[in-house]
Design a protein around this motif. Structure first.
Motif, PDB file in Angstrom:
ATOM      1  N   ILE A  59       4.348  -1.939   4.632  1.00  0.00           N
ATOM      2  CA  ILE A  59       4.815  -0.658   4.081  1.00  0.00           C
ATOM      3  C   ILE A  59       5.542  -0.946   2.941  1.00  0.00           C
ATOM      4  N   ASP A  60       5.396  -0.650   1.731  1.00  0.00           N
ATOM      5  CA  ASP A  60       5.731  -1.260   0.430  1.00  0.00           C
ATOM      6  C   ASP A  60       6.293   0.372  -0.143  1.00  0.00           C
ATOM      7  N   GLU A  61       7.427  -0.076  -1.120  1.00  0.00           N
ATOM      8  CA  GLU A  61       7.935   0.919  -2.208  1.00  0.00           C
ATOM      9  C   GLU A  61       6.928   1.041  -3.216  1.00  0.00           C
ATOM     10  N   THR A  62       6.658   2.243  -3.593  1.00  0.00           N
ATOM     11  CA  THR A  62       5.877   2.293  -4.970  1.00  0.00           C
ATOM     12  C   THR A  62       6.610   2.381  -6.225  1.00  0.00           C
ATOM     13  N   THR A  63       5.854   2.175  -7.294  1.00  0.00           N
ATOM     14  CA  THR A  63       6.473   2.187  -8.594  1.00  0.00           C
ATOM     15  C   THR A  63       6.954   3.764  -8.892  1.00  0.00           C
ATOM     16  N   ALA A  64       6.451   4.644  -8.202  1.00  0.00           N
ATOM     17  CA  ALA A  64       6.560   5.924  -8.224  1.00  0.00           C
ATOM     18  C   ALA A  64       8.203   6.371  -7.546  1.00  0.00           C
ATOM     19  N   GLY A  65       8.450   5.593  -6.716  1.00  0.00           N
ATOM     20  CA  GLY A  65       9.447   5.727  -6.081  1.00  0.00           C
ATOM     21  C   GLY A  65       9.261   6.184  -4.618  1.00  0.00           C
ATOM     22  N   GLY A  66       8.218   6.140  -4.274  1.00  0.00           N
ATOM     23  CA  GLY A  66       7.776   6.555  -2.989  1.00  0.00           C
ATOM     24  C   GLY A  66       7.506   5.339  -2.138  1.00  0.00           C
ATOM     25  N   ILE A  67       6.551   5.491  -1.164  1.00  0.00           N
ATOM     26  CA  ILE A  67       6.251   4.520  -0.223  1.00  0.00           C
ATOM     27  C   ILE A  67       4.656   4.620   0.151  1.00  0.00           C
ATOM     28  N   LEU A  68       4.050   3.436   0.370  1.00  0.00           N
ATOM     29  CA  LEU A  68       2.807   3.194   0.736  1.00  0.00           C
ATOM     30  C   LEU A  68       2.863   2.606   2.149  1.00  0.00           C
ATOM     31  N   ILE A  69       1.969   3.236   2.768  1.00  0.00           N
ATOM     32  CA  ILE A  69       1.948   3.002   4.317  1.00  0.00           C
ATOM     33  C   ILE A  69       0.544   2.177   4.585  1.00  0.00           C
ATOM     34  N   GLY A  70       0.354   1.193   4.897  1.00  0.00           N
ATOM     35  CA  GLY A  70      -0.900   0.588   5.297  1.00  0.00           C
ATOM     36  C   GLY A  70      -1.470   1.296   6.467  1.00  0.00           C
ATOM     37  N   ALA A  71      -3.005   1.504   6.605  1.00  0.00           N
ATOM     38  CA  ALA A  71      -3.612   2.551   7.444  1.00  0.00           C
ATOM     39  C   ALA A  71      -3.535   1.840   8.841  1.00  0.00           C
ATOM     40  N   LEU A  72      -3.216   0.491   8.997  1.00  0.00           N
ATOM     41  CA  LEU A  72      -3.172  -0.153  10.239  1.00  0.00           C
ATOM     42  C   LEU A  72      -1.744  -0.342  10.784  1.00  0.00           C
ATOM     43  N   VAL A  73      -0.680   0.157   9.868  1.00  0.00           N
ATOM     44  CA  VAL A  73       0.562   0.054  10.496  1.00  0.00           C
ATOM     45  C   VAL A  73       0.660   0.997  11.782  1.00  0.00           C
ATOM     46  N   PRO A  74       0.870   0.316  12.946  1.00  0.00           N
ATOM     47  CA  PRO A  74       1.339   0.911  14.183  1.00  0.00           C
ATOM     48  C   PRO A  74       2.201   2.054  14.036  1.00  0.00           C
TER      49      PRO A  74
END
Ligand SMILES: Cc1cc2nc3c(=O)[nH]c(=O)nc-3n(C[C@H](O)[C@H](O)[C@H](O)COP(=O)(O)OP(=O)(O)OC[C@H]3O[C@@H](n4cnc5c(N)ncnc54)[C@H](O)[C@@H]3O)c2cc1C
Ligand code: SF4
Length: 338
Positions: A59-74
């Motif tokens: 789960i990472d913060e994006t440069t656009a100020g949002g968040i990117l959640i990996g598809a396999l995060v439970p």
């Protein structure tokens, strides 16, 4: 149980290569939906491509100020992640309203989006079902349809989409990152799931040879004024009859932005931007919320057993918007229990 081959993908590209090579293959992530469907012979994949160990658990913060959640995060890890609890509590609330702790520990973020309807006829292979067997008919239209759709249904299918998390993702305008043989693309959440039309066997616009790699959340998380309300037959371990995700941003007493999405009422999470627009620039009040609810439900249609859902949805919308406006959400992230 049916016979099937099994292969474990070594990386995301390998997963795409394997699924593209065999149109009858299926990805398996947590397996909480797919294995039940296979045991009931509703799904009969020739091969399972195990993606559960791919490195899509960040789960990472994006440069656009949002968040990117990996598809396999439970689902559990997502609901209890500090960034989600702090910035996107609507998502945490929706996830924790679903399934059970054990299931949420296994269920993946990507799998949650692609889980199939809970229409009982879909699971009963002795009955006609256009979603399971195109052209065979719909047993629910004149059958037991208490849990079925009141919005956006068709003569071919009146099933609902069962996810809680997806209702919150729709309200927050998430985006779905996918990868296929032709490369990567990003799908707006509103375009990811489909209405049944005359092709109810297709739940989503994901191509058969594509993998979901992640879900992106925009910067705006509505962390102060939000609520997720789920109305169901039991207090836990039951799918929604009606659920509502509401989020508001105020400028003083005036509603600057409003988001409203419903679950349990349609073949996809139901979001109506024209109902949201009716809230913008107004003060929060029961009358204003009722006006928006009536507008959202203007085309609602009940069947023999589910007409009660129209009024239920109306009252649930008003209540959820009220909770959001008062910053008293229906549920908040609870203490982590594993
Ligand atoms: C008893 C029970 C109660 C439940 N209650 C609720 C509830 O109240 N609310 C709720 O929201 N959910 C509920 N669920 C559903 C649960 O949330 C889903 O089964 C789960 O999210 C699916 O995720 P999974 O990783 O196990 O998917 P899987 O079962 O592994 O896969 C499901 C589907 O997704 C596809 N898939 C998986 N990952 C990907 C990917 N990355 N890219 C492309 N395709 C993919 C698979 O091929 C398959 O078709 C319940 C489930 C059960 C069994
Ligand atoms: S509502 Fe859809 S899933 Fe249920 S029986 Fe009819 S076609 Fe099948």
């Amino acid at each position: 149980m049916i016979n099937f081959d099994y292969a474990r993908a070594s990386d995301v590209t390998d997963a795409v290569r394997r699924i593209a090579a065999d149109p009858a293959a299926k990805f398996i992530a947590g397996g909480t939906n797919l294995l039940d469907l296979m045991k009931g012979q509703v799904e009969r994949p020739s091969r399972l491509i195990d993606i559960s160990r791919l490195p899509l658990k960040q789960i990472d913060e994006t440069t656009a100020g949002g968040i990117l959640i990996g598809a396999l995060v439970p689902n559990s890890d997502l609901a209890y992640h500090p960034l989600i609890e702090r910035r996107y509590p609507l998502i945490a609330s929706a996830i924790l309203a679903g399934a059970s702790q054990q299931l949420r520990n296994m269920a993946s973020t990507g799998g949650n989006l692609v889980q199939r309807t809970r229409c009982a006829y879909f699971y009963d292979t002795t009955t006609p079902c256009n979603k399971r067997e195109p052209g065979s008919g719909c047993s629910a239209i004149d059958g037991i349809n208490r849990g079925h759709a009141i919005l956006g249904a068709s003569e071919a299918c009146i099933a609902t989409h069962p996810s809680d998390m997806c209702v919150a993702l729709a309200a927050l305008e998430a985006r779905v990152h996918v990868l296929g043989p032709k490369g990567a693309r990003v799908i707006a959440f509103a375009d990811f799931h489909r209405l049944p039309g005359d092709m109810p066997h297709r739940d989503t616009n994901l191509h058969a040879d594509e993998i979901i790699t992640g879900i992106e959340l925009p910067a705006r998380g509505f962390a102060t004024n939000y609520s997720y309300l789920k109305i169901r037959d039991r207090l836990s371990y039951a799918f929604a009859l009606v659920s509502v995700a509401a989020a508001i941003e105020f400028d003083g007493d005036i509603i600057k932005h409003a988001r409203l999405a419903l679950g349990g009422v349609a073949h996809k999470p139901w979001r109506d931007t024209s109902a949201e627009a009716m809230l913008q620039g107004r003060s929060a009040s029961q009358a204003v919320f009722t006006e928006a609810a009536d507008h959202l439900l203007r085309d609602a249609r009940g069947y023999s057993h589910n007409a009660f859902k129209i009024d239920l949805a109306r009252r649930a919308i008003v209540r959820t918007l009220t909770q959001a406006a008062q910053a008293t959400p229906q549920t908040q992230s609870s203490k982590k229990v594993r």
